[in-house]
Design an enzyme around this catalytic site. Structure first.
Site, PDB file in Angstrom:
ATOM      1  CE  LYS A  54      43.073  25.937  68.296  1.00 43.09           C
ATOM      2  NZ  LYS A  54      43.187  23.893  67.891  1.00 43.09           N
ATOM      3  CD  GLN A  98      41.408  21.553  66.557  1.00 37.80           C
ATOM      4  OE1 GLN A  98      41.727  22.544  66.149  1.00 37.80           O
ATOM      5  NE2 GLN A  98      41.162  21.055  67.628  1.00 37.80           N
ATOM      6  CG  ASP A 121      49.442  21.983  67.680  1.00 38.36           C
ATOM      7  OD1 ASP A 121      49.056  22.611  68.179  1.00 38.36           O
ATOM      8  OD2 ASP A 121      48.344  21.249  66.754  1.00 38.36           O
TER       9      ASP A 121
END
Ligand code: NDP
Length: 300
Positions: A54, A98, A121
């Site tokens: 990422k 994460q 997200d």
């Protein structure tokens, strides 16, 4: 094999190009550089690989990437304090924590502490509610990637019958909301669905997000249907040598491709779209934070 192969790797490259050109414009015309902060708690090897990837792709499209790597024993209050700091930082437009988090941390509490406008997200409860009520939101990356590929392949998916297999908060449910938003007639199937084969056979669009290797055989697929295979499963591959493995999806690729009109492969289908959509969401969040229009085609 008759199906058109939907090349997620190539599609993700075009998404990244669009993001990069928009980032260049934001810098040149507004002196703004979008920034993504990724928080990793602990040393889960798979999470470390994702976070590295990422960060690398964020920099490649010209955005700022900040990584916060915290010890596995980090307390909830320290993690929440870091998120507060990132929420208040005007150079950070997207925040991603994460997952999974170590067991002592409350995932829901942590995710819901991210400012919804920076929740790239799309997991914050406010974004879930906004998506469910058809309002502007941050959309989870994997379903957004699937929607982009469907729109690109079909033009319009309005009126089509869609079946989503899987009802997770990360993939299945938001995918169903997005398909509904584009006026599909949507069925959500799951482990208690009575006759999954018959349910899938009715569908013009099948999105499989289960996590069971090759569970959908070709004879469940309506001829000409579009199959989006989200599953990523590692199985033994003795044909490649002792101890070797390979990745397969939730759909049996050869038999489904023989019947479907279009299909995403695994690997190289949905997978590459997920990080590309994270970058798209970050540039979208940055534009919205600055009262600018987000790039066309990169939002739901
Ligand atoms: P979850 O385990 O959270 O959800 C799986 C879903 O599948 C559940 O809703 C479950 O039903 C359903 N299910 C399980 N068994 C069956 C069955 N026999 N018949 C019908 N439905 C069944 O998984 P995720 O949604 O997180 O992920 C799904 C897959 O997608 C995984 O392979 C994962 O690795 C992959 N993935 C890929 C991504 C990418 O970037 N390409 C990103 C995210 C996930 P129930 O609710 O009843 O238990």
């Amino acid at each position: 094999m008759s199906a058109t192969v939907i090349d997620g790797k190539a599609f993700a490259a075009t998404v990244r190009e669009k993001v990069a050109s928009h980032v260049a414009r934001l810098k040149a015309e507004h002196d703004i550089t979008p920034g993504l902060a990724v928080v990793l708690v602990g040393e889960d090897p798979a999470s470390q690989v994702y976070v590295r990837s990422k960060g690398k792709q964020t920099v490649e499209v010209g955005m700022n990437s900040v990584e916060h790597k915290l010890d596995a024993a980090t307390s909830e209050s320290d993690l929440l304090a870091l998120i507060d700091q990132l929420n208040a930082d005007p150079t950070v437009h997207g925040i991603l924590v994460q997952l999974p988090l170590p067991d002592h941390l409350n995932e829901d509490l942590v995710i819901n502490s991210i400012a919804p406008s920076k929740d790239v997200d799309g997991f914050h409860i406010s974004n879930v509610g906004l998506l469910g009520t058809g309002q502007q939101s941050m959309v989870p990356c994997t379903p957004l990637g699937c929607l982009m590929m469907l729109r690109d392949h079909h033009g319009s998916i309005s009126g089509l019958d869609a079946v989503v297999i899987g009802r997770s908060n990360i993939v299945g449910k938001p995918m169903a909301q997005l398909l509904l938003g584009d006026s599909c007639t949507v069925t959500i199937a799951h482990s208690r669905t009575k006759d999954l084969a018959e349910t899938v056979r009715r569908a013009d669009i099948v999105v499989a997000a289960v996590g069971r290797p090759e569970m959908v055989p070709g004879d469940w697929i309506k001829p000409g249907a579009t199959v989006i295979d989200v599953g990523i499963n590692r199985i033994d591959a003795p044909e490649k040598g002792p101890g070797k493995t390979r990745l397969v999806g939730d759909c049996h690729y050869e038999s489904c491709a023989a019947v479907a009109g279009a299909i995403t492969p695994v690997p190289g289908g949905v997978g590459p779209m997920t990080i590309a959509c994270l970058l798209a969401n970050t540039v979208t969040a940055c534009c919205r934070a600055n009262d600018l229009d987000p790039p066309e085609g990169l939002t739901a």
